[in-house]
Design an enzyme around this catalytic site. Structure first.
Site, short mmCIF file in Angstrom:
data_model
loop_
_atom_site.label_atom_id
_atom_site.label_comp_id
_atom_site.label_asym_id
_atom_site.label_seq_id
_atom_site.Cartn_x
_atom_site.Cartn_y
_atom_site.Cartn_z
N GLU A 106 49.62 62.79 40.27
CA GLU A 106 48.95 62.64 41.56
C GLU A 106 47.95 63.77 41.80
O GLU A 106 47.00 63.63 42.55
CB GLU A 106 50.02 62.62 42.68
CG GLU A 106 49.63 61.75 43.85
CD GLU A 106 50.79 61.45 44.78
OE1 GLU A 106 51.34 60.33 44.70
OE2 GLU A 106 51.18 62.31 45.58
N HIS A 160 65.48 56.74 19.79
CA HIS A 160 65.91 55.43 19.30
C HIS A 160 65.15 54.30 19.99
O HIS A 160 65.52 53.13 19.86
CB HIS A 160 67.43 55.28 19.49
CG HIS A 160 68.20 56.29 18.69
ND1 HIS A 160 68.86 55.99 17.52
CD2 HIS A 160 68.36 57.63 18.87
CE1 HIS A 160 69.41 57.09 17.02
NE2 HIS A 160 69.12 58.10 17.83
N LYS A 219 47.91 50.91 49.97
CA LYS A 219 48.48 50.86 51.33
C LYS A 219 47.61 50.01 52.23
O LYS A 219 48.11 49.18 52.99
CB LYS A 219 48.58 52.28 51.90
CG LYS A 219 49.66 53.13 51.26
CD LYS A 219 49.82 54.42 52.05
CE LYS A 219 50.60 55.44 51.26
NZ LYS A 219 50.54 56.77 51.85
O1 PA5 Z 1 52.87 64.21 47.26
C1 PA5 Z 1 52.60 63.58 48.26
O2 PA5 Z 1 51.91 64.07 49.16
C2 PA5 Z 1 53.12 62.17 48.46
O3 PA5 Z 1 53.87 61.77 47.37
C3 PA5 Z 1 53.97 62.09 49.71
O4 PA5 Z 1 55.01 63.02 49.62
C4 PA5 Z 1 54.53 60.68 49.90
O5 PA5 Z 1 53.49 59.74 49.93
C5 PA5 Z 1 55.36 60.59 51.17
O6 PA5 Z 1 54.58 60.90 52.28
P1 PA5 Z 1 55.26 61.24 53.67
O7 PA5 Z 1 56.03 62.50 53.53
O8 PA5 Z 1 54.10 61.41 54.62
O9 PA5 Z 1 56.14 60.09 54.04
#
Ligand code: PA5
Length: 426
Positions: free
Chosen positions: A276, A297, A412
């Site tokens: 990410e 394996h 989203k």
């Molecule tokens: O690393 C990140 O920012 C994301 O993975 C968020 O943690 C994830 O989308 C969850 O978001 P939130 O804490 O707003 O529910």
């Protein structure tokens, strides 16, 4: 200290060549003036964390441990992966811990959600709902369902006392719920993104409930800051440079390899951290993970002789949390007496040595080795810091913002439009 071993990288890399680039990226991290600079709160958090909040976290963990069968942790992505990775890495997969920790709110699978709720019917449980935005669909839906069940089982007043929320200090839907119902509240600081949040209440409350020494974990993080927060002689930056060089040399995939099933979730956390953070502007390594010898394996054949697209980063943990020796057998029909009296850690480490030689020397798959002493709370606190620093360095070397995730929003928006959420159109 994490040692970076380069004997099997299959090329000589002159770190001096990257001195200026590393110094520039280090200064962006320290001065917080690069892309995403507003989200560097994690970098010095092991020193600056809120001590009063840590005391509240420990008190809440004690309360939960004493009074409930289950802690339901509701969160997704950065709001759960760190805690899950840490609990499994330190306690193992069949720890004797009570309460049981169940992760929830990380899926829209109706079967998973219904099965967990059915399981909770006969248990006493507390909820730790974790969401910085407070609006993440998976988490919000799961929390609504779990809260309804809790209220039905124990009534609104007791339910409110069994709900612990971790969210933004100043905004968001979850904060509004906390204010209305008086849930115990912890802060995910505005300048720390989800995937860099494991040292905050996001990671610490579930870990403390699982019986992990969170102070030792934070001490490991502080040690990490000392060792990997400096401009020079920094193994985390060295690892960042190695990844960068291998990517530029034509390897688009990095596979994190461990030799412990209890580290599968660490691989998931690591994949989110790097994927990410780095996968932007049509650049970046694809992070993958595997657990050996199990996956030898299944994936072993591809790694050895398939398309030459990947390099491996092998995590070597010197001392296992537990060990067991191979017993003597009078008949020796299975032919294993040659291993009699040997610890499984010895066998596992020989498998690792043999595999590295097979993959690197024969298969020509570059292997970076990361060596650490022990996977305890302190060791893991240090390792996670090592990876976060290396990740920020890699991203700045690739000239991408390590701290945003604009691509995640696309699905989203589509989903909201398809579901008819007000304000979204197809
Ligand atoms: O690393 C990140 O920012 C994301 O993975 C968020 O943690 C994830 O989308 C969850 O978001 P939130 O804490 O707003 O529910």
């Amino acid at each position: 200290m994490i040692k970076v071993k380069t004997d099997h990288v299959l090329r000589t890399i002159d770190m001096a060549q990257f001195k200026e680039q590393v110094a520039r990226a280090h200064s962006l991290i320290e001065e917080r003036n690069g892309p995403g600079g507003d989200f560097l709160g994690w970098a010095h958090y092991p020193e600056t964390y809120d001590k009063e909040e840590l005391a509240r976290i420990k008190a809440a963990a004690k309360e939960i441990r004493e009074n409930y069968d289950v802690l339901l942790v509701c969160g997704i992505g950065g709001s759960y992966l760190g805690a899950r990775a840490a609990i499994e890495a330190i306690n193992g997969l069949y720890g004797k811990g009570k309460p049981e920790i169940i992760f929830f709110g990380q899926t829209l699978s109706p079967t998973y959600v219904k099965q967990v709720l059915d399981y909770l019917e006969t248990k006493t449980f507390a909820i730790n709902v974790i969401s910085k935005s407070g609006t993440t669909t998976e988490t919000a839906v799961a929390f609504r369902l779990a809260r309804d069940l809790l209220i039905r089982k124990v009534g609104a007043e007791k339910a409110a006392k069994a709900i612990y929320a971790t969210t933004d200090k100043e905004k968001g839907a979850l904060l509004q719920l906390c204010k209305k119902y008086g849930y115990e509240r912890y802060v995910l600081p505005a300048d720390i993104g989800g995937r860099y949040s494991v040292y905050t209440a996001v990671g610490l409350l579930p870990m403390a409930v699982a019986g992990i020494d969170v102070e030792a974990f934070l001490a490991g993080a502080k040690k990490g800051l000392e060792l990997y927060g400096k401009a020079e002689n920094n193994p985390a930056y060295e690892y960042g440079v190695l990844r960068h060089v291998l990517y530029k040399a034509g390897y688009p995939v990095e596979m994190l390899v461990t030799y412990e099933p209890s580290l599968v979730q660490l691989g998931e956390w690591w994949k989110q951290l790097f994927g990410e953070s780095e996968g932007k502007d049509h650049t970046g390594l694809l992070p993958d993970s595997a657990t050996f010898t199990t996956d030898l394996h299944s994936l072993g054949q591809f790694i050895q002789e398939g398309s030459p697209v990947l390099f491996e980063t092998v995590l070597e943990v010197e001392k296992p949390t537990m060990d067991i020796t191979v017993p003597h057998d009078e008949d020796d029909l299975d032919g294993l007496n040659y291993l009699e009296g040997k610890g499984l850690n010895y066998v596992n480490s020989k498998a690792r040595e043999g595999t590295i030689a097979a993959h690197a020397e024969v298969g020509k798959v570059p292997n970076i080795l990361l060596n650490m002493e022990k996977m305890d709370a302190e060791g893991l606190g240090e390792l996670m810091y090592f990876f976060m620093r290396a990740c920020a360095m890699s991203c700045y070397l690739n000239e991408v913002n390590p701290f945003n995730q604009p691509g995640v929003e696309v699905y989203k928006k589509n989903m909201f439009a398809l579901l008819g959420k007000p304000g979204y159109t197809k």
